[in-house]
Design a protein around this motif. Sequence first.
Motif, short mmCIF file in Angstrom:
data_model
loop_
_atom_site.label_atom_id
_atom_site.label_comp_id
_atom_site.label_asym_id
_atom_site.label_seq_id
_atom_site.Cartn_x
_atom_site.Cartn_y
_atom_site.Cartn_z
N ASP A 76 0.82 -1.21 0.00
CA ASP A 76 0.00 0.00 0.00
C ASP A 76 0.86 1.26 0.00
OD1 ASP A 76 -2.27 -1.52 -0.03
OD2 ASP A 76 -2.79 -1.20 2.07
N GLN A 77 2.01 1.22 0.66
CA GLN A 77 2.87 2.40 0.74
C GLN A 77 3.56 2.72 -0.58
OE1 GLN A 77 5.54 2.50 4.15
NE2 GLN A 77 4.12 1.25 5.32
N ILE A 78 3.74 1.73 -1.44
CA ILE A 78 4.53 1.95 -2.66
C ILE A 78 3.80 1.48 -3.91
CG2 ILE A 78 6.75 1.86 -1.45
CD1 ILE A 78 6.98 -1.07 -2.26
N ALA A 79 2.49 1.33 -3.83
CA ALA A 79 1.72 0.73 -4.92
C ALA A 79 1.92 1.45 -6.25
CB ALA A 79 0.23 0.70 -4.56
N ASP A 80 2.11 2.76 -6.20
CA ASP A 80 2.23 3.54 -7.44
C ASP A 80 3.60 3.44 -8.08
OD1 ASP A 80 -0.38 4.36 -7.08
OD2 ASP A 80 0.19 6.23 -6.07
N THR A 81 4.54 2.78 -7.42
CA THR A 81 5.92 2.81 -7.91
C THR A 81 6.50 1.44 -8.22
OG1 THR A 81 6.76 2.79 -5.63
CG2 THR A 81 6.41 4.93 -6.64
N ILE A 82 5.75 0.36 -8.04
CA ILE A 82 6.35 -0.97 -8.20
C ILE A 82 6.09 -1.60 -9.57
CG2 ILE A 82 6.39 -1.48 -5.74
CD1 ILE A 82 3.92 -3.19 -6.10
N GLY A 83 5.38 -0.92 -10.46
CA GLY A 83 5.22 -1.43 -11.80
C GLY A 83 4.32 -2.64 -11.92
N VAL A 84 3.33 -2.75 -11.03
CA VAL A 84 2.35 -3.84 -11.07
C VAL A 84 1.00 -3.21 -11.36
CG1 VAL A 84 1.26 -5.69 -9.75
CG2 VAL A 84 3.71 -5.23 -9.46
N SER A 85 0.21 -3.85 -12.21
CA SER A 85 -1.06 -3.26 -12.62
C SER A 85 -2.04 -3.15 -11.45
CB SER A 85 -1.70 -4.09 -13.74
OG SER A 85 -2.22 -5.30 -13.22
N GLY A 86 -2.99 -2.22 -11.59
CA GLY A 86 -4.02 -2.06 -10.57
C GLY A 86 -4.83 -3.32 -10.37
N THR A 87 -5.11 -4.04 -11.45
CA THR A 87 -5.86 -5.29 -11.35
C THR A 87 -5.10 -6.32 -10.53
OG1 THR A 87 -6.96 -4.91 -13.47
CG2 THR A 87 -6.89 -7.18 -12.66
N GLU A 88 -3.79 -6.43 -10.82
CA GLU A 88 -2.97 -7.40 -10.08
C GLU A 88 -2.86 -7.01 -8.60
OE1 GLU A 88 0.20 -9.21 -13.22
OE2 GLU A 88 0.38 -7.07 -12.76
N LEU A 89 -2.76 -5.72 -8.34
CA LEU A 89 -2.68 -5.29 -6.94
C LEU A 89 -3.98 -5.60 -6.20
CD1 LEU A 89 -0.79 -1.89 -7.23
CD2 LEU A 89 0.05 -4.03 -6.24
N ALA A 90 -5.11 -5.42 -6.86
CA ALA A 90 -6.39 -5.75 -6.23
C ALA A 90 -6.47 -7.25 -5.96
CB ALA A 90 -7.54 -5.31 -7.12
N GLU A 91 -6.01 -8.06 -6.90
CA GLU A 91 -6.01 -9.51 -6.70
C GLU A 91 -5.04 -9.90 -5.58
OE1 GLU A 91 -5.02 -11.00 -10.55
OE2 GLU A 91 -7.03 -10.67 -11.38
N PHE A 92 -3.91 -9.20 -5.51
CA PHE A 92 -2.92 -9.47 -4.46
C PHE A 92 -3.51 -9.18 -3.08
CE2 PHE A 92 0.58 -7.91 -1.76
CZ PHE A 92 1.43 -9.00 -1.78
N ARG A 93 -4.18 -8.04 -2.95
CA ARG A 93 -4.79 -7.70 -1.66
C ARG A 93 -5.87 -8.71 -1.28
NH1 ARG A 93 -4.38 -2.28 -4.12
NH2 ARG A 93 -2.76 -1.10 -3.02
N ALA A 94 -6.65 -9.15 -2.25
CA ALA A 94 -7.68 -10.16 -1.98
C ALA A 94 -7.04 -11.48 -1.56
CB ALA A 94 -8.56 -10.36 -3.21
N LEU A 95 -5.92 -11.82 -2.18
CA LEU A 95 -5.22 -13.05 -1.83
C LEU A 95 -4.73 -13.01 -0.39
CD1 LEU A 95 -4.06 -15.75 -2.87
CD2 LEU A 95 -1.99 -14.48 -3.53
N LEU A 96 -4.22 -11.87 0.05
CA LEU A 96 -3.73 -11.76 1.42
C LEU A 96 -4.84 -11.89 2.45
CD1 LEU A 96 -1.15 -8.82 1.12
CD2 LEU A 96 -0.74 -11.28 0.89
N ALA A 97 -6.07 -11.66 2.03
CA ALA A 97 -7.22 -11.79 2.93
C ALA A 97 -7.86 -13.17 2.86
CB ALA A 97 -8.26 -10.72 2.60
N ASP A 98 -7.38 -14.03 1.97
CA ASP A 98 -7.99 -15.33 1.73
C ASP A 98 -7.41 -16.37 2.69
OD1 ASP A 98 -8.93 -17.75 0.79
OD2 ASP A 98 -8.43 -17.35 -1.31
N PRO A 99 -8.22 -16.97 3.57
CA PRO A 99 -7.70 -17.99 4.50
C PRO A 99 -7.11 -19.20 3.79
CG PRO A 99 -9.88 -17.24 5.17
CD PRO A 99 -9.64 -16.68 3.80
N ALA A 100 -7.41 -19.37 2.51
CA ALA A 100 -6.85 -20.50 1.76
C ALA A 100 -5.42 -20.23 1.31
CB ALA A 100 -7.72 -20.82 0.55
N PHE A 101 -4.90 -19.03 1.60
CA PHE A 101 -3.53 -18.68 1.21
C PHE A 101 -2.65 -18.62 2.45
CE2 PHE A 101 -0.18 -15.51 0.32
CZ PHE A 101 0.43 -16.14 -0.76
#
Length: 198
Positions: free
Chosen positions: A153-178
């Motif tokens: 979240d602190q560096i989202a605009d500078t890491i060169g990852v798409s907004g869609t991938e970042l949204a999926e990444f955040r959802a993954l971190l909240a998923d108990p299956a991960f």
Amino acid sequence: MTVTDLEPRWSDGHAWPDHVRPQRHDIVRDPLPPDAYDLVHARLVLLHLPERHQVLRRLVAALKPGGRLVLEEFDCGWTPVLHAPDAAAATLFEKVHTAVMDLLRDAGADPLWGRRVLGAMARAGLTDLTATTYAEAWHGGGAGIALHRVNVDQIADTIGVSGTELAEFRALLADPAFTVNSYPLISARGRRPHEEPQ
């Protein structure tokens, strides 16, 4: 006892015991008294500093002869995915994590400092060196794994990852299956030798 921080606002309003002296201190630029401390402890500090070896030497010089230095540092190079909903989820985590580590390196951090710290302490002249390593499983939705979310979240605009991938990444971190392994925390300890008699 002296407690220092570059930005000690977290301590505002805290009721410190009489023997504790909190103060603002830049470990890279501000002086430290020589031969002053029986124990110096720094946790997750030197990893981020391009001047880490210079700072390490300053911390050693601040110890009294016979004093102890304790450095606790992450090794961010070993974060295996232990369980994921599918292979794509594991790949996504590794992609985003690699982008974060690349940005840290570009800023002068050493994400692998944890595995190097004991050797650096030896080269700085410390003896009686020991180290222990702690790691655990971080499950999606848990407190530990939130470190990855906060970092991104602190560096989202500078890491060169798409907004869609970042949204999926955040959802993954909240998923108990991960589940991903925590960063190993290396606690390294050493002693400044007593001076030889003249």
